[in-house]
Write a protein that holds these residues in place. Structure first.
Motif, PDB file in Angstrom:
ATOM      1  N   LEU A  15       0.826  -1.207   0.000  1.00  0.00           N
ATOM      2  CA  LEU A  15       0.000   0.000   0.000  1.00  0.00           C
ATOM      3  C   LEU A  15       0.867   1.266   0.000  1.00  0.00           C
ATOM      4  O   LEU A  15       0.551   2.254  -0.666  1.00  0.00           O
ATOM      5  N   THR A  62      11.653   0.411  14.639  1.00  0.00           N
ATOM      6  CA  THR A  62      12.069  -0.074  15.959  1.00  0.00           C
ATOM      7  C   THR A  62      13.492   0.377  16.307  1.00  0.00           C
ATOM      8  O   THR A  62      14.038  -0.053  17.319  1.00  0.00           O
ATOM      9  N   VAL A  90       3.394  -4.396  11.163  1.00  0.00           N
ATOM     10  CA  VAL A  90       3.472  -5.857  11.062  1.00  0.00           C
ATOM     11  C   VAL A  90       2.110  -6.419  11.452  1.00  0.00           C
ATOM     12  O   VAL A  90       1.327  -5.759  12.142  1.00  0.00           O
ATOM     13  N   VAL A 138      -2.082   4.981   9.084  1.00  0.00           N
ATOM     14  CA  VAL A 138      -2.807   3.916   8.386  1.00  0.00           C
ATOM     15  C   VAL A 138      -3.256   2.898   9.434  1.00  0.00           C
ATOM     16  O   VAL A 138      -2.431   2.275  10.116  1.00  0.00           O
ATOM     17  N   SER A 139      -4.554   2.802   9.584  1.00  0.00           N
ATOM     18  CA  SER A 139      -5.138   1.977  10.635  1.00  0.00           C
ATOM     19  C   SER A 139      -5.946   0.847   9.989  1.00  0.00           C
ATOM     20  O   SER A 139      -5.666   0.448   8.863  1.00  0.00           O
ATOM     21  N   PRO A 194      -7.816   1.414   4.881  1.00  0.00           N
ATOM     22  CA  PRO A 194      -7.901   1.307   3.409  1.00  0.00           C
ATOM     23  C   PRO A 194      -8.844   0.213   2.942  1.00  0.00           C
ATOM     24  O   PRO A 194      -8.971  -0.002   1.750  1.00  0.00           O
ATOM     25  N   ASP A 195      -9.503  -0.462   3.898  1.00  0.00           N
ATOM     26  CA  ASP A 195     -10.324  -1.656   3.630  1.00  0.00           C
ATOM     27  C   ASP A 195      -9.392  -2.845   3.415  1.00  0.00           C
ATOM     28  O   ASP A 195      -8.178  -2.692   3.448  1.00  0.00           O
ATOM     29  N   VAL A 196      -9.936  -4.000   3.194  1.00  0.00           N
ATOM     30  CA  VAL A 196      -9.086  -5.153   2.898  1.00  0.00           C
ATOM     31  C   VAL A 196      -8.544  -4.975   1.478  1.00  0.00           C
ATOM     32  O   VAL A 196      -9.306  -4.781   0.532  1.00  0.00           O
ATOM     33  N   THR A 199      -2.505  -6.739  -1.276  1.00  0.00           N
ATOM     34  CA  THR A 199      -1.136  -6.234  -1.414  1.00  0.00           C
ATOM     35  C   THR A 199      -0.155  -7.403  -1.582  1.00  0.00           C
ATOM     36  O   THR A 199       1.026  -7.275  -1.314  1.00  0.00           O
TER      37      THR A 199
HETATM   38  N1  LIG Z   1      -3.622  -5.014   3.231  1.00  0.00           N
HETATM   39  C1  LIG Z   1      -4.747  -4.839   3.928  1.00  0.00           C
HETATM   40  O1  LIG Z   1      -5.777  -5.506   3.707  1.00  0.00           O
HETATM   41  C2  LIG Z   1      -4.805  -3.803   5.023  1.00  0.00           C
HETATM   42  C3  LIG Z   1      -6.035  -3.544   5.628  1.00  0.00           C
HETATM   43  C4  LIG Z   1      -6.099  -2.569   6.621  1.00  0.00           C
HETATM   44  C5  LIG Z   1      -4.959  -1.875   6.955  1.00  0.00           C
HETATM   45  N2  LIG Z   1      -3.771  -2.153   6.355  1.00  0.00           N
HETATM   46  C6  LIG Z   1      -2.582  -1.402   6.761  1.00  0.00           C
HETATM   47  O2  LIG Z   1      -1.947  -0.880   5.615  1.00  0.00           O
HETATM   48  C7  LIG Z   1      -0.544  -0.738   5.865  1.00  0.00           C
HETATM   49  C8  LIG Z   1       0.245  -1.380   4.758  1.00  0.00           C
HETATM   50  O3  LIG Z   1      -0.093  -2.736   4.683  1.00  0.00           O
HETATM   51  P1  LIG Z   1       0.274  -3.658   3.429  1.00  0.00           P
HETATM   52  O4  LIG Z   1      -0.884  -4.546   3.223  1.00  0.00           O
HETATM   53  O5  LIG Z   1       0.765  -2.824   2.319  1.00  0.00           O
HETATM   54  O6  LIG Z   1       1.406  -4.580   4.041  1.00  0.00           O
HETATM   55  P2  LIG Z   1       2.979  -4.662   3.705  1.00  0.00           P
HETATM   56  O7  LIG Z   1       3.192  -4.676   2.245  1.00  0.00           O
HETATM   57  O8  LIG Z   1       3.492  -5.777   4.532  1.00  0.00           O
HETATM   58  O9  LIG Z   1       3.507  -3.261   4.216  1.00  0.00           O
HETATM   59  C9  LIG Z   1       3.963  -3.038   5.482  1.00  0.00           C
HETATM   60  C10 LIG Z   1       5.363  -2.521   5.348  1.00  0.00           C
HETATM   61  O10 LIG Z   1       5.787  -2.167   6.663  1.00  0.00           O
HETATM   62  C11 LIG Z   1       7.131  -2.474   6.713  1.00  0.00           C
HETATM   63  N3  LIG Z   1       7.626  -2.648   8.078  1.00  0.00           N
HETATM   64  C12 LIG Z   1       7.327  -3.616   8.966  1.00  0.00           C
HETATM   65  N4  LIG Z   1       8.040  -3.445  10.084  1.00  0.00           N
HETATM   66  C13 LIG Z   1       8.813  -2.353   9.895  1.00  0.00           C
HETATM   67  C14 LIG Z   1       9.763  -1.679  10.677  1.00  0.00           C
HETATM   68  N5  LIG Z   1      10.100  -2.094  11.899  1.00  0.00           N
HETATM   69  N6  LIG Z   1      10.352  -0.574  10.162  1.00  0.00           N
HETATM   70  C15 LIG Z   1      10.034  -0.144   8.931  1.00  0.00           C
HETATM   71  N7  LIG Z   1       9.154  -0.750   8.129  1.00  0.00           N
HETATM   72  C16 LIG Z   1       8.549  -1.842   8.612  1.00  0.00           C
HETATM   73  C17 LIG Z   1       7.318  -3.754   5.931  1.00  0.00           C
HETATM   74  O11 LIG Z   1       8.667  -3.823   5.546  1.00  0.00           O
HETATM   75  P3  LIG Z   1       9.342  -5.146   4.943  1.00  0.00           P
HETATM   76  O12 LIG Z   1       8.980  -5.123   3.477  1.00  0.00           O
HETATM   77  O13 LIG Z   1      10.792  -4.911   5.203  1.00  0.00           O
HETATM   78  O14 LIG Z   1       8.760  -6.311   5.682  1.00  0.00           O
HETATM   79  C18 LIG Z   1       6.342  -3.568   4.799  1.00  0.00           C
HETATM   80  O15 LIG Z   1       6.961  -3.075   3.638  1.00  0.00           O
HETATM   81  C19 LIG Z   1      -0.308  -1.341   7.244  1.00  0.00           C
HETATM   82  O16 LIG Z   1      -0.321  -0.315   8.227  1.00  0.00           O
HETATM   83  C20 LIG Z   1      -1.517  -2.228   7.441  1.00  0.00           C
HETATM   84  O17 LIG Z   1      -1.815  -2.443   8.795  1.00  0.00           O
HETATM   85  C21 LIG Z   1      -3.667  -3.104   5.384  1.00  0.00           C
END
Ligand SMILES: NC(=O)c1ccc[n+]([C@@H]2O[C@H](COP(=O)([O-])OP(=O)(O)OC[C@H]3O[C@@H](n4cnc5c(N)ncnc54)[C@H](OP(=O)(O)O)[C@@H]3O)[C@@H](O)[C@H]2O)c1
Length: 241
Positions: A15, A62, A90, A138-139, A194-196, A199
């Motif tokens: 995202l 972290t 995470v 982003v929640s 952002p909804d489900v 990604t």
């Molecule tokens: N996908 C969904 O359905 C959904 C729904 C609701 C909310 N969200 C939110 O949307 C956001 C993005 O999600 P996504 O689906 O795009 O997942 P994602 O691709 O896994 O994105 C999360 C990113 O955070 C990074 N990350 C994790 N720990 C970190 C750290 N300690 N320091 C820096 N970066 C770190 C990861 O890095 P690495 O690549 O190095 O692991 C990854 O690139 C998140 O906040 C998630 O909770 C997603």
């Protein structure tokens, strides 16, 4: 030129990178922030290929040192930050209260909650330097009590308990506190679900296209100066807490 930094924007299918591309298309200078330097290099190159102004920083939520170094790096490119998207997170364990390993809870809170808090603290001076700035946390509806599908009271999509959901519940509370405190500097702060979103980078048939989820975030990142603050939104519509 306005500058936007997006944490966790290193994964190509994620995202965060999609938000970066959409803001780049709106003329923002983009700062890719990710914990893996190879990802930073690749994503910045891709944004430049699209004709966008882009830079990158290695930032691990972290690691306090890496956040401070990222702040120093960003100062080379702009004396202010107009948009901070706290996207990195995470997913943690999806197990029962009794079975969940507390070490994993600690790790998830360290990243999603404390990391987001500390990143915001350290970038705050740059945000306050902008005439008006936006923070998007982003929640997830999973962190809401009332969300009818994903919410804590309503089943969390059938999960027994989700560490992830509890970190997002905390983020929603922090959003309100930030919004109140930061209004003195014209910094609008909102939480966005952002909804489900799919990604995964594959056609799984589950979750909506990443471009649609990112639009929800970009909406909050580009609010007008008199836009809302301290709210929780999906697709520009208020969500129940
Ligand atoms: N996908 C969904 O359905 C959904 C729904 C609701 C909310 N969200 C939110 O949307 C956001 C993005 O999600 P996504 O689906 O795009 O997942 P994602 O691709 O896994 O994105 C999360 C990113 O955070 C990074 N990350 C994790 N720990 C970190 C750290 N300690 N320091 C820096 N970066 C770190 C990861 O890095 P690495 O690549 O190095 O692991 C990854 O690139 C998140 O906040 C998630 O909770 C997603």
């Amino acid at each position: 030129m306005k500058t936007a930094l997006i944490t966790g924007s290193g994964r190509q299918a994620g995202l965060g990178f999609e938000v970066a591309k959409q803001l780049g298309a709106q003329g923002y200078q983009i700062i890719i922030a990710a914990r893996q330097s190879a990802q930073v290099t690749e994503r910045v190159a891709e944004l430049k290929d699209l004709g966008f102004q882009a830079h990158g920083v290695v930032l691990d939520l972290t690691d306090e040192n890496s956040i401070s170094q990222a702040v120093n790096a960003v100062q080379q490119w702009d004396s202010k930050l107009d948009v901070l998207v706290n996207n990195a997170a995470v997913f943690g364990d999806f197990t029962s209260v009794l079975e969940t390993d507390i070490k994993n809870v600690e790790a998830a809170f360290n990243t999603n909650f404390l990391g987001t808090w500390q990143v915001t603290q350290k970038f705050y001076a740059l945000l306050a330097n902008a005439d008006t700035a936006r923070i998007v946390n982003v929640s997830s509806g999973a962190g809401s009590f009332a969300d009818p599908v994903y919410g804590i009271l309503n089943g969390s999509m059938g999960m027994p308990v989700s560490t992830y959901a509890l970190t997002k519940l905390a983020i929603n509370g922090l959003t309100v506190k930030m919004a109140k405190e930061f209004s003195q500097d014209n910094v609008l702060v909102n939480a966005v679900c952002p909804d489900v979103v799919n990604t995964s980078g594959n056609d799984t048939g589950f979750g909506r296209p990443v471009g649609e989820g990112a639009k929800s975030v970009v909406w909050a990142a580009t609010l007008p100066d008199d836009g809302p603050t301290g709210g929780f939104y999906r697709d520009g519509q208020p969500l129940p807490w």
